[in-house]
Design a protein around this motif. Structure first.
Motif, mmCIF file in Angstrom:
data_model
loop_
_atom_site.group_PDB
_atom_site.id
_atom_site.type_symbol
_atom_site.label_atom_id
_atom_site.label_comp_id
_atom_site.label_asym_id
_atom_site.label_seq_id
_atom_site.Cartn_x
_atom_site.Cartn_y
_atom_site.Cartn_z
ATOM 1 N N CYS A 1 0.813 -1.221 0.000
ATOM 2 C CA CYS A 1 0.000 0.000 0.000
ATOM 3 C C CYS A 1 0.847 1.273 0.000
ATOM 4 C CB CYS A 1 -0.930 -0.003 1.216
ATOM 5 S SG CYS A 1 -2.132 -1.360 1.225
ATOM 6 N N GLY A 2 2.176 1.117 -0.063
ATOM 7 C CA GLY A 2 3.044 2.275 -0.162
ATOM 8 C C GLY A 2 3.404 2.931 1.152
ATOM 9 N N ILE A 3 3.205 2.226 2.267
ATOM 10 C CA ILE A 3 3.568 2.769 3.584
ATOM 11 C C ILE A 3 4.857 2.090 4.013
ATOM 12 C CG2 ILE A 3 2.828 3.079 5.981
ATOM 13 C CD1 ILE A 3 -0.081 2.861 4.831
ATOM 14 N N ARG A 4 5.907 2.870 4.239
ATOM 15 C CA ARG A 4 7.266 2.323 4.284
ATOM 16 C C ARG A 4 7.959 2.364 5.638
ATOM 17 N NH1 ARG A 4 6.938 -0.521 -0.279
ATOM 18 N NH2 ARG A 4 6.368 0.789 -2.068
ATOM 19 N N ALA B 1 9.311 -5.935 1.221
ATOM 20 C CA ALA B 1 8.277 -4.911 1.081
ATOM 21 C C ALA B 1 8.853 -3.503 0.958
ATOM 22 C CB ALA B 1 7.336 -4.970 2.272
ATOM 23 N N LYS B 2 10.193 -3.389 1.112
ATOM 24 C CA LYS B 2 10.844 -2.075 1.132
ATOM 25 C C LYS B 2 10.307 -1.207 2.262
ATOM 26 C CE LYS B 2 12.174 -1.930 -3.770
ATOM 27 N NZ LYS B 2 11.882 -3.346 -4.027
ATOM 28 N N VAL B 3 10.108 -1.863 3.416
ATOM 29 C CA VAL B 3 9.642 -1.206 4.634
ATOM 30 C C VAL B 3 10.777 -1.186 5.646
ATOM 31 C CG1 VAL B 3 8.087 -1.431 6.630
ATOM 32 C CG2 VAL B 3 7.206 -1.784 4.313
ATOM 33 N N ALA C 1 16.880 -1.767 6.908
ATOM 34 C CA ALA C 1 15.531 -2.061 7.397
ATOM 35 C C ALA C 1 15.475 -2.218 8.909
ATOM 36 C CB ALA C 1 14.999 -3.334 6.735
ATOM 37 N N ASN C 2 16.594 -2.514 9.527
ATOM 38 C CA ASN C 2 16.654 -2.700 10.978
ATOM 39 C C ASN C 2 17.069 -1.377 11.611
ATOM 40 O OD1 ASN C 2 16.859 -3.803 13.597
ATOM 41 N ND2 ASN C 2 19.010 -4.337 13.265
#
Length: 386
Positions: free
Chosen positions: A95-98, A223-225, A262-263
């Protein structure tokens, strides 16, 4: 720096229209209506995202997806809860929330003993009183061995206060669940939950955090989150439970679990600032490459060294100018815009009579904090450009 605001959803007394008028452009929120452990579906996420965007704002940070207690204790089957958490992260990425802010505090989220402590100017704020907390721990909860976990002078003061204290109000404040904590307990439920941590010390809890991160980080990367762990609040052991996100050394350990972008961290100046041994600008600089979100607030340590209350954003024990200056340097080095939100705030003016507001999250008190921080950003940015 991206100006954001925490919003607790459609039932929040502070509306999206209020937030836009305050000057924030980004929203920090979660799907608070979903039960803990439920997977956040794409449909649910998009419904909330559309609501925010229709108000002319953007959903920039999730705070938080609750982490099941079985994950923290590494109880049998914890991986299933972690899988559900990871699926929510995957759906957020779709949904584009990163950015996902989360915490790993055992049993209780952030803890206070008073939600409306009156200051000399008539404003009200959140407060943690060490003696009142000891009254609850020793005389209300009656936790075995609790006396040994508090300084002798605090134990003595708690004994003096115990007969006259409002036990129901104190219990409600500590156990009913503050905004964002998502869980509340009765005394018996709380005792049962504490028992699940028998034998879990700080080293073991660190191992459990590492296991959780290794389990969910592949999904976050896919997810590129980015995941941004929030520090303990307050940053010291409570109820005999270990706390492992409280110091510079804790940040070093977490960063070493996985060296990927990401961490990462949520840098909360109020939480870390409660400890006099934390050098906040140095901590921010050391891990600036993986700080993804900032909570900017100031706490003021009190005389006993353990009690504290929420100070005005430019007062207290946090050098907000130094923090913002370092954040601007990090932005420039990384080529990003870091989201921050004015965290907590004093109840002032109409906040004192507004109905339905979340404790610690007044409209005007946060507006004051945001305006003050915005002024620091403007002044520092102008000086750098000169």
């Amino acid at each position: 720096m991206k100006q954001t605001w925490r919003w607790f959803g459609p039932n929040d007394a502070v509306t999206l229209a209020d937030i836009r008028q305050a000057g924030a452009t980004g929203i920090v929120t979660a799907l608070h209506h979903l039960p803990n452990g439920a997977v956040w579906s794409v449909d649910e996420i998009m419904a909330r995202k559309r609501l925010i965007e229709e108000a002319g704002l953007t959903w920039d940070v999730v705070e938080s997806i609750p982490i099941h207690e079985d994950i923290k204790t590494a109880a049998p089957g914890w991986q299933a809860h972690a899988d559900a958490w990871a699926q929510s992260v995957l759906n957020l990425g779709e949904c584009g929330i990163r950015t996902v802010c989360y915490n790993f505090m055992p049993v209780l989220d952030w803890t206070r003993t008073s939600l409306d402590h009156e200051l000399p100017d008539g404003a009200r704020c959140l407060r943690f009183d060490a003696a009142d907390f000891a009254v609850f721990d020793i005389h209300v909860l009656e936790r075995p061995g609790a006396d040994a976990d508090h300084p002798a002078e605090i134990v003595a003061e708690a004994a003096r206060r115990a007969p006259g204290i409002d036990r129901d109000a104190l219990t409600g404040t500590i156990l009913a669940g503050l905004p964002g904590s998502e869980e509340s307990y009765t005394l018996d439920q709380f005792r049962e939950r504490l028992a699940t941590y028998d034998g879990i010390d700080a080293a073991r809890l660190r191992e459990n955090l590492a296991a959780f991160l290794r389990h969910v980080l592949p999904a976050a990367k896919q997810a590129k989150v980015v995941l941004a762990i929030h520090p303990d609040d307050p940053p010291r052991p409570l109820f005999g439970l270990p706390r492992i996100v409280s110091t510079a050394a804790d940040m070093d350990f977490i960063a070493g679990i996985d060296e990927s972008h990401a961490n990462g961290f949520t840098f909360c100046t109020g939480s870390y600032g409660v400890r006099a041994d934390n050098d906040l600008p140095a901590m921010l600089a050391r891990h600036g490459d993986r700080v993804h979100f900032l909570h900017l607030r100031a706490t003021l340590r009190e005389e006993d060294g353990l009690s504290f209350h929420e100070a005005a954003h430019l007062e207290g024990d946090v050098d907000m100018v130094a923090i913002v200056s370092e954040a601007l340097s990090i932005q420039k080095a990384r080529g990003v815009e870091l989201p921050f939100r004015p965290d907590h705030g004093h109840q002032i003016l109409d906040d004192l009579t507004r109905q339905g507001g979340a404790p610690g999250y007044p409209a005007i008190g946060r507006l004051r904090g945001l305006a003050e921080i915005r002024g620091i950003i403007h002044a520092l940015s102008r000086n750098r450009a000169a």
